[in-house]
Scaffold this active site. Sequence first.
Site, PDB file in Angstrom:
ATOM      1  N   LYS A   9      50.928  58.161  30.219  1.00 59.36           N
ATOM      2  CA  LYS A   9      50.307  57.825  31.259  1.00 59.36           C
ATOM      3  C   LYS A   9      49.020  58.681  31.583  1.00 59.36           C
ATOM      4  CE  LYS A   9      53.962  58.818  34.064  1.00 59.36           C
ATOM      5  NZ  LYS A   9      54.649  58.992  35.265  1.00 59.36           N
ATOM      6  N   GLN A  10      48.332  58.243  32.374  1.00 58.26           N
ATOM      7  CA  GLN A  10      46.847  59.136  32.630  1.00 58.26           C
ATOM      8  C   GLN A  10      47.039  59.681  34.210  1.00 58.26           C
ATOM      9  OE1 GLN A  10      43.318  58.099  31.563  1.00 58.26           O
ATOM     10  NE2 GLN A  10      42.522  59.764  32.506  1.00 58.26           N
ATOM     11  N   GLY A  11      47.106  60.890  34.340  1.00 59.27           N
ATOM     12  CA  GLY A  11      47.273  61.579  35.782  1.00 59.27           C
ATOM     13  C   GLY A  11      45.821  61.960  36.141  1.00 59.27           C
ATOM     14  N   ALA A  12      45.921  62.669  37.306  1.00 57.86           N
ATOM     15  CA  ALA A  12      44.678  63.046  37.853  1.00 57.86           C
ATOM     16  C   ALA A  12      43.794  64.121  36.868  1.00 57.86           C
ATOM     17  CB  ALA A  12      44.849  63.503  39.285  1.00 57.86           C
ATOM     18  N   ASP A 135      51.784  73.358  43.652  1.00 58.63           N
ATOM     19  CA  ASP A 135      52.013  71.785  43.831  1.00 58.63           C
ATOM     20  C   ASP A 135      53.215  71.353  44.137  1.00 58.63           C
ATOM     21  OD1 ASP A 135      50.773  69.249  43.991  1.00 58.63           O
ATOM     22  OD2 ASP A 135      50.449  69.128  41.741  1.00 58.63           O
TER      23      ASP A 135
HETATM   24  N1  LIG Z   1      58.515  67.161  30.371  1.00 59.43           N
HETATM   25  C1  LIG Z   1      58.682  65.691  31.131  1.00 59.43           C
HETATM   26  N2  LIG Z   1      59.624  64.654  30.739  1.00 59.43           N
HETATM   27  C2  LIG Z   1      59.595  63.651  31.403  1.00 59.43           C
HETATM   28  N3  LIG Z   1      58.689  63.184  32.112  1.00 59.43           N
HETATM   29  C3  LIG Z   1      57.570  64.013  32.500  1.00 59.43           C
HETATM   30  C4  LIG Z   1      57.525  65.153  31.816  1.00 59.43           C
HETATM   31  N4  LIG Z   1      56.209  65.998  32.357  1.00 59.43           N
HETATM   32  C5  LIG Z   1      55.673  64.842  33.025  1.00 59.43           C
HETATM   33  N5  LIG Z   1      56.458  63.851  33.120  1.00 59.43           N
HETATM   34  C6  LIG Z   1      56.014  62.561  33.974  1.00 59.43           C
HETATM   35  O1  LIG Z   1      54.679  62.619  33.975  1.00 59.43           O
HETATM   36  C7  LIG Z   1      54.083  62.578  35.289  1.00 59.43           C
HETATM   37  C8  LIG Z   1      52.854  63.403  35.357  1.00 59.43           C
HETATM   38  O2  LIG Z   1      53.026  64.642  34.778  1.00 59.43           O
HETATM   39  P1  LIG Z   1      52.505  65.846  35.610  1.00 59.43           P
HETATM   40  O3  LIG Z   1      52.643  66.145  36.964  1.00 59.43           O
HETATM   41  O4  LIG Z   1      52.799  67.190  34.490  1.00 59.43           O
HETATM   42  O5  LIG Z   1      50.905  65.813  35.347  1.00 59.43           O
HETATM   43  P2  LIG Z   1      49.643  65.723  36.279  1.00 59.43           P
HETATM   44  O6  LIG Z   1      48.453  65.690  35.535  1.00 59.43           O
HETATM   45  O7  LIG Z   1      49.818  66.420  37.530  1.00 59.43           O
HETATM   46  O8  LIG Z   1      49.886  64.072  36.739  1.00 59.43           O
HETATM   47  P3  LIG Z   1      49.851  63.683  38.241  1.00 59.43           P
HETATM   48  O9  LIG Z   1      48.350  63.757  38.859  1.00 59.43           O
HETATM   49  O10 LIG Z   1      50.559  62.331  38.150  1.00 59.43           O
HETATM   50  O11 LIG Z   1      50.717  64.842  39.202  1.00 59.43           O
HETATM   51  C9  LIG Z   1      55.396  63.185  36.079  1.00 59.43           C
HETATM   52  O12 LIG Z   1      55.505  62.864  37.594  1.00 59.43           O
HETATM   53  C10 LIG Z   1      56.544  62.623  35.411  1.00 59.43           C
HETATM   54  O13 LIG Z   1      56.738  61.093  35.968  1.00 59.43           O
HETATM   55 MG   LIG Z   2      52.204  66.050  38.720  1.00 62.88          MG
END
Ligand SMILES: Nc1ncnc2c1ncn2[C@@H]1O[C@H](COP(=O)(O)OP(=O)(O)OP(=O)(O)O)[C@@H](O)[C@H]1O
Ligand SMILES: [Mg+2]
Length: 239
Positions: A9-12, A135
């Site tokens: 997935k692509q997060g923020a 966070d």
């Molecule tokens: N080690 C892991 N095992 C399984 N799923 C994970 C793991 N790390 C992250 N994820 C999944 O990916 C999502 C986003 O990861 P993370 O919070 O580290 O990144 P982010 O860039 O902050 O994304 P967001 O903006 O969605 O918070 C988590 O909410 C979870 O669903």
């Molecule tokens: Mg996150």
Amino acid sequence: MCENLQMLKQGAEAKLYICNYLGKPTLIKERFKKNYRHPDLDTAITKERIKNEARSIVRAKVAGVKTPALYLVDFERRRIYMEHFEHSITVKDFIINVFTEDQNTEDGQSTFDSIATKIGETVRKLHDSNIIHGDLTTSNMLLVPKNNSEQNNTDWYQIDNIDIVMIDFGLSHIDTSAEDKGVDLYVLERAVISTHNDYPDLFWKILDAYKSYNINNTNEIISKFEEVRARGRKRTMVG
Ligand SMILES: Nc1ncnc2c1ncn2[C@@H]1O[C@H](COP(=O)(O)OP(=O)(O)OP(=O)(O)O)[C@@H](O)[C@H]1O
Ligand SMILES: [Mg+2]
């Protein structure tokens, strides 16, 4: 080196990939460039976040908080490689998509209470080791079956077989002050209220467990939390 790379997935802040690294299910978190920032500043911020994340993942584990195993840090490619929990669900998704259906059952209620208790205890363990998460949201907490690899059809209500795993430590830092811990709790309160407004008692259950897990220093942290909260409220009233 990394087999079967797939975008998850692509997060923020980052793109997440999964792959097989040295035979293990691995999650790669790759922080992308922000074009609105000066490139040097962007590199510095990203490096800082990656360092924070790696450091706190390890430190939390020492504190007895479950975190993904750290496999590799690659500053050049802005990547961190960690253990991927294939059969996990975020606390957020559990509450919204699974629990909501069963909230009126006895099993549902006791699972909900146990999860709140585990969250409170987990945050308390972080704070007792002076780790400020930065966070705290229910998307940054995973429910993971204890024998991760063996479970295919997880019964999330078998709460004794479920661990809470903390993730997303990019904004974390180390601080001994009650003030920073109070702010961390405030961030969590805001997140829980906005994401789970159907469950107004969730945060209070978490806070109760936080307070009773360790009585050292609790009053000071809670009064800082209340102070920060009062300031926050004033700010919203002023607008
Ligand atoms: N080690 C892991 N095992 C399984 N799923 C994970 C793991 N790390 C992250 N994820 C999944 O990916 C999502 C986003 O990861 P993370 O919070 O580290 O990144 P982010 O860039 O902050 O994304 P967001 O903006 O969605 O918070 C988590 O909410 C979870 O669903
Ligand atoms: Mg996150």
